[in-house]
Design an enzyme around this catalytic site. Structure first.
Site, PDB file in Angstrom:
ATOM      1  N   ASP A  76      -6.338 -42.237 -46.209  1.00  0.00           N
ATOM      2  CA  ASP A  76      -6.306 -42.724 -44.828  1.00  0.00           C
ATOM      3  C   ASP A  76      -5.782 -41.688 -43.827  1.00  0.00           C
ATOM      4  O   ASP A  76      -5.168 -42.029 -42.817  1.00  0.00           O
ATOM      5  CB  ASP A  76      -5.451 -44.010 -44.729  1.00  0.00           C
ATOM      6  CG  ASP A  76      -5.955 -45.076 -45.664  1.00  0.00           C
ATOM      7  OD1 ASP A  76      -7.178 -45.148 -45.883  1.00  0.00           O
ATOM      8  OD2 ASP A  76      -5.124 -45.846 -46.178  1.00  0.00           O
TER       9      ASP A  76
ATOM     10  N   LYS B 169     -10.106 -38.976 -42.510  1.00  0.00           N
ATOM     11  CA  LYS B 169     -11.248 -38.194 -43.009  1.00  0.00           C
ATOM     12  C   LYS B 169     -12.547 -38.596 -42.307  1.00  0.00           C
ATOM     13  O   LYS B 169     -13.340 -37.736 -41.910  1.00  0.00           O
ATOM     14  CB  LYS B 169     -11.394 -38.396 -44.538  1.00  0.00           C
ATOM     15  CG  LYS B 169     -10.190 -37.897 -45.325  1.00  0.00           C
ATOM     16  CD  LYS B 169     -10.307 -38.211 -46.812  1.00  0.00           C
ATOM     17  CE  LYS B 169     -10.224 -39.683 -47.122  1.00  0.00           C
ATOM     18  NZ  LYS B 169      -8.888 -40.285 -46.952  1.00  0.00           N
TER      19      LYS B 169
ATOM     20  N   GLY C 255     -12.125 -46.524 -47.134  1.00  0.00           N
ATOM     21  CA  GLY C 255     -12.453 -47.121 -45.842  1.00  0.00           C
ATOM     22  C   GLY C 255     -12.298 -46.025 -44.801  1.00  0.00           C
ATOM     23  O   GLY C 255     -11.187 -45.595 -44.515  1.00  0.00           O
ATOM     24  N   HIS C 256     -13.415 -45.516 -44.310  1.00  0.00           N
ATOM     25  CA  HIS C 256     -13.393 -44.377 -43.388  1.00  0.00           C
ATOM     26  C   HIS C 256     -13.815 -44.850 -41.999  1.00  0.00           C
ATOM     27  O   HIS C 256     -14.932 -45.331 -41.815  1.00  0.00           O
ATOM     28  CB  HIS C 256     -14.314 -43.260 -43.903  1.00  0.00           C
ATOM     29  CG  HIS C 256     -13.841 -42.663 -45.193  1.00  0.00           C
ATOM     30  ND1 HIS C 256     -14.475 -41.619 -45.816  1.00  0.00           N
ATOM     31  CD2 HIS C 256     -12.769 -42.965 -45.967  1.00  0.00           C
ATOM     32  CE1 HIS C 256     -13.821 -41.316 -46.921  1.00  0.00           C
ATOM     33  NE2 HIS C 256     -12.785 -42.117 -47.039  1.00  0.00           N
TER      34      HIS C 256
ATOM     35  N   GLN D 184     -10.038 -41.122 -50.702  1.00  0.00           N
ATOM     36  CA  GLN D 184      -8.638 -41.197 -51.139  1.00  0.00           C
ATOM     37  C   GLN D 184      -7.909 -39.903 -50.719  1.00  0.00           C
ATOM     38  O   GLN D 184      -8.293 -39.291 -49.733  1.00  0.00           O
ATOM     39  CB  GLN D 184      -8.522 -41.457 -52.656  1.00  0.00           C
ATOM     40  CG  GLN D 184      -8.959 -42.858 -53.055  1.00  0.00           C
ATOM     41  CD  GLN D 184     -10.475 -43.045 -53.146  1.00  0.00           C
ATOM     42  OE1 GLN D 184     -11.155 -42.298 -53.845  1.00  0.00           O
ATOM     43  NE2 GLN D 184     -11.017 -44.028 -52.459  1.00  0.00           N
TER      44      GLN D 184
HETATM   45  P1  GDP Z   1      -9.741 -42.207 -43.784  1.00  0.00           P
HETATM   46  O1  GDP Z   1      -9.762 -43.160 -44.918  1.00  0.00           O
HETATM   47  O2  GDP Z   1      -9.089 -40.915 -44.133  1.00  0.00           O
HETATM   48  O3  GDP Z   1     -11.099 -42.008 -43.167  1.00  0.00           O
HETATM   49  O4  GDP Z   1      -8.820 -42.865 -42.657  1.00  0.00           O
HETATM   50  P2  GDP Z   1      -8.845 -44.407 -42.179  1.00  0.00           P
HETATM   51  O5  GDP Z   1     -10.025 -44.632 -41.336  1.00  0.00           O
HETATM   52  O6  GDP Z   1      -8.636 -45.316 -43.339  1.00  0.00           O
HETATM   53  O7  GDP Z   1      -7.490 -44.469 -41.369  1.00  0.00           O
HETATM   54  C1  GDP Z   1      -7.242 -43.617 -40.288  1.00  0.00           C
HETATM   55  C2  GDP Z   1      -6.964 -44.501 -39.060  1.00  0.00           C
HETATM   56  O8  GDP Z   1      -6.399 -43.716 -38.030  1.00  0.00           O
HETATM   57  C3  GDP Z   1      -8.231 -45.095 -38.470  1.00  0.00           C
HETATM   58  O9  GDP Z   1      -7.936 -46.330 -37.891  1.00  0.00           O
HETATM   59  C4  GDP Z   1      -8.625 -44.066 -37.402  1.00  0.00           C
HETATM   60  O10 GDP Z   1      -9.394 -44.646 -36.373  1.00  0.00           O
HETATM   61  C5  GDP Z   1      -7.272 -43.647 -36.904  1.00  0.00           C
HETATM   62  N1  GDP Z   1      -7.161 -42.268 -36.410  1.00  0.00           N
HETATM   63  C6  GDP Z   1      -7.783 -41.149 -36.845  1.00  0.00           C
HETATM   64  N2  GDP Z   1      -7.330 -40.056 -36.184  1.00  0.00           N
HETATM   65  C7  GDP Z   1      -6.404 -40.508 -35.309  1.00  0.00           C
HETATM   66  C8  GDP Z   1      -5.558 -39.869 -34.344  1.00  0.00           C
HETATM   67  O11 GDP Z   1      -5.560 -38.653 -34.186  1.00  0.00           O
HETATM   68  N3  GDP Z   1      -4.719 -40.669 -33.620  1.00  0.00           N
HETATM   69  C9  GDP Z   1      -4.675 -42.026 -33.803  1.00  0.00           C
HETATM   70  N4  GDP Z   1      -3.822 -42.716 -33.059  1.00  0.00           N
HETATM   71  N5  GDP Z   1      -5.456 -42.650 -34.695  1.00  0.00           N
HETATM   72  C10 GDP Z   1      -6.298 -41.910 -35.441  1.00  0.00           C
HETATM   73  P1  IMO Z   2      -9.594 -43.696 -48.232  1.00  0.00           P
HETATM   74  O1  IMO Z   2     -10.812 -42.934 -48.691  1.00  0.00           O
HETATM   75  C1  IMO Z   2      -5.693 -45.304 -49.284  1.00  0.00           C
HETATM   76  C2  IMO Z   2      -5.145 -46.742 -53.387  1.00  0.00           C
HETATM   77  C3  IMO Z   2      -4.961 -48.234 -53.563  1.00  0.00           C
HETATM   78  C4  IMO Z   2      -4.107 -48.264 -54.804  1.00  0.00           C
HETATM   79  C5  IMO Z   2      -4.663 -47.098 -55.616  1.00  0.00           C
HETATM   80  C6  IMO Z   2      -5.689 -47.504 -56.653  1.00  0.00           C
HETATM   81  O2  IMO Z   2      -9.856 -44.720 -47.210  1.00  0.00           O
HETATM   82  O3  IMO Z   2      -8.490 -42.746 -47.894  1.00  0.00           O
HETATM   83  P2  IMO Z   2      -8.192 -48.373 -56.597  1.00  0.00           P
HETATM   84  O4  IMO Z   2      -8.867 -49.405 -55.775  1.00  0.00           O
HETATM   85  O5  IMO Z   2      -8.760 -47.017 -56.459  1.00  0.00           O
HETATM   86  O6  IMO Z   2      -8.062 -48.795 -58.025  1.00  0.00           O
HETATM   87  O7  IMO Z   2      -6.688 -48.312 -56.034  1.00  0.00           O
HETATM   88  O8  IMO Z   2      -5.260 -46.224 -54.691  1.00  0.00           O
HETATM   89  N1  IMO Z   2      -6.361 -46.357 -52.637  1.00  0.00           N
HETATM   90  C7  IMO Z   2      -6.358 -45.915 -51.373  1.00  0.00           C
HETATM   91  N2  IMO Z   2      -5.353 -45.790 -50.493  1.00  0.00           N
HETATM   92  N3  IMO Z   2      -6.921 -44.919 -48.939  1.00  0.00           N
HETATM   93  C8  IMO Z   2      -7.939 -45.011 -49.811  1.00  0.00           C
HETATM   94  O9  IMO Z   2      -9.171 -44.509 -49.575  1.00  0.00           O
HETATM   95  C9  IMO Z   2      -7.693 -45.573 -51.083  1.00  0.00           C
HETATM   96  N4  IMO Z   2      -8.458 -45.846 -52.165  1.00  0.00           N
HETATM   97  C10 IMO Z   2      -7.631 -46.316 -53.104  1.00  0.00           C
HETATM   98  O10 IMO Z   2      -4.319 -48.794 -52.454  1.00  0.00           O
HETATM   99  O11 IMO Z   2      -2.778 -47.962 -54.480  1.00  0.00           O
HETATM  100 MG    MG Z   3      -9.177 -45.133 -45.330  1.00  0.00          MG
END
Ligand code: GDP
Ligand code: IMO
Ligand code: MG
Length: 433
Positions: free
Chosen positions: A17, A20, A44-45, A234
């Site tokens: 998270d 990415k 979840g991107h 991840q």
């Molecule tokens: P990912 O899994 O690495 O793609 O990241 P996620 O989407 O799960 O979580 C990142 C969260 O931070 C999302 O809600 C993005 O919209 C948000 N986000 C990304 N870059 C920034 C930033 O520079 N500032 C803020 N405030 N939010 C951001």
């Molecule tokens: P993105 O790509 C954050 C965590 C789960 C759990 C562990 C194992 O959005 O960054 P799994 O479902 O793979 O068996 O879960 O890994 N986890 C993540 N945490 N971002 C993710 O993906 C994750 N994918 C799995 O919360 O602790």
């Molecule tokens: Mg994510």
């Protein structure tokens, strides 16, 4: 073999998270092909632009650029019904994924009974739960390695249903052994049988995509000089080998995973862009030395909207962890750092960094083997907050000096240059150095 271009990589350096999805979307115009190499619907991107927000799980984050090709590589796990939901959600936004998404025939399938088994395994763990997203990741990769899994290409074979039934039976037997109540199990409110019907129905959509031998396809792209970006899911601290085992996911989330997850040689890896938040989060169980249990932690969670994009769970929050970051840079061979979300700390009087760990009275810079078992006391470095909004800042060198100092400290600690900083969820707020 002569390759005219290399595969650049973008991956998370923390516990996932890091942002990415947003950054891959921003970088996509510089590439021809965006390819996912591991993970599955546990990811979840999030992408935001033009007032629109979209979350992707299996589909690469280049999909909103119609002239760019997206590939789901052999290392990825596909849950066909989740894929069909993603395709439908994109269609609502006038994006036709069929047009620019290719899928590896070698990618493994997540069966409904893998999801059942995931739940059964977690339940059996009692207090030692991993906090899995329950998408069936662990059981599906288990079958892959055990050589009992089913792949996308298998759905084209005449005996697919037979193999499916056999595998499902094994899963049900395993769940029974674990004492799991299969009749009470639900996926999206459906019984296993109800869900299975929808899962089977989505196979038609899966088969209608370009199903390819993606390793040949990607290597052909490199021979022709087409630019390929590998998108990680991840983060490095969730890697099955190097993360805080067993509190990890079941795939290779580091650069090495690109080679096996796409079928490219180590020598064809180019730049490795590692992404980190300016602080740190983790969702699910496992060690997190810099976690904050106080108001500051709660503030990071609220201002950063730190709720899982896949499960909606609130993320644990804390200060940035430099020993973990240095470890991730080492494992991945990071050539460029990208820092996201400093804006979340705009109002903070001071910002802390964990510079090293104190374990049993000894200072160390290493992630210990006993990461889960020992008490880790972070050694903190304090930095003055920048106390300023970052909204409207359009170039890197216009960032507040105190933030630049903080970023410089990260560069020094990791011996890796920062190439960009993200200052909001929106595509447009990405400042390249
Ligand atoms: P990912 O899994 O690495 O793609 O990241 P996620 O989407 O799960 O979580 C990142 C969260 O931070 C999302 O809600 C993005 O919209 C948000 N986000 C990304 N870059 C920034 C930033 O520079 N500032 C803020 N405030 N939010 C951001
Ligand atoms: P993105 O790509 C954050 C965590 C789960 C759990 C562990 C194992 O959005 O960054 P799994 O479902 O793979 O068996 O879960 O890994 N986890 C993540 N945490 N971002 C993710 O993906 C994750 N994918 C799995 O919360 O602790
Ligand atoms: Mg994510």
């Amino acid at each position: 073999m002569q390759l005219k271009s290399k595969v650049d990589v973008l991956l998370g350096l923390q516990w996932g998270d890091e942002g990415k999805g947003k950054v891959v979307d921003v970088l996509t115009p510089h590439y021809d092909v965006i390819a996912r190499f591991q993970g599955g619907p546990n990811a979840g991107h999030t992408l935001e632009f033009n007032g629109m927000k979209h979350v992707l799980h299996i589909i690469p984050s280049g999909i909103f650029h119609p002239d760019k090709l997206n590939i789901i590589g052999n290392g990825v796990l596909i849950e066909p019904r989740i894929l069909s939901q993603e395709v439908a959600a994109l269609r609502e936004k006038q994006v036709d994924a069929k047009h620019n998404l290719y899928i590896s025939k070698k990618a493994h399938l997540i069966l409904p009974s893998h999801r059942l088994l995931d739940a059964a395994n977690e339940q059996a763990k009692g207090n030692a739960k991993i906090g899995s997203t329950l998408k069936g990741i662990g059981p599906a990769y288990t079958d892959k390695i055990a050589r009992t899994g089913l792949r996308v290409g298998d759905t084209l074979e005449f005996d697919f249903c037979e193999k499916y039934e056999l595998l499902k039976l094994q899963h049900l037997q395993m769940a029974k052994t674990l004492g799991f109540d299969t009749a009470a199990f639900r996926i999206d409110g459906m019984t296993l049988e109800e869900y299975e019907q929808q899962w089977m129905a989505s196979l038609d959509l899966l088969r209608s995509f370009h199903l390819i031998n993606s390793e040949y396809f990607i290597n052909d792209c490199l021979r022709q000089g087409r630019r390929v970006l590998a998108e990680g899911a991840q983060g490095s601290m969730l890697d099955v080998d190097f993360g805080s085992y067993p509190f990890v996911t079941s795939s290779s989330t580091v650069t090495a995973g690109v080679c096996s997850g796409l079928g490219v040689a180590p020598s064809s890896i180019g730049r490795v862009m590692g992404i980190t938040k300016a602080y740190c989060t983790r969702v699910g169980a496992g060690p997190f030395p810099t976690e904050l249990f106080d108001d500051t932690g709660r503030t990071l969670c609220e201002l950063g909207h730190e709720y899982g994009a896949t499960t909606g769970r609130s993320r644990r929050c804390g200060w940035i962890d430099l020993p973990a970051l240095r470890y991730a840079c080492m494992l991945n061979g990071v050539t460029d750092l990208i820092v996201t979300k400093p804006d979340v700390m705009n109002d903070f009087d001071e910002v802390l960094m964990c510079d090293s760990y104190l374990i049993n009275g000894e200072k160390t810079d290493e992630i210990p083997f006993e990461f889960n078992a020992v008490e880790i006391q972070p050694n903190w470095k304090h930095y003055a907050g920048w106390k300023q909004s970052l909204a409207g800042i359009e170039s890197f060198d216009k960032l507040p000096q105190r933030l630049l100092d903080y970023l410089h400290a990260i560069e020094e600690a990791t011996q890796t240059p920062i190439m960009a900083v993200s200052t909001s969820p929106d595509r447009k707020d990405t400042l390249f150095k």
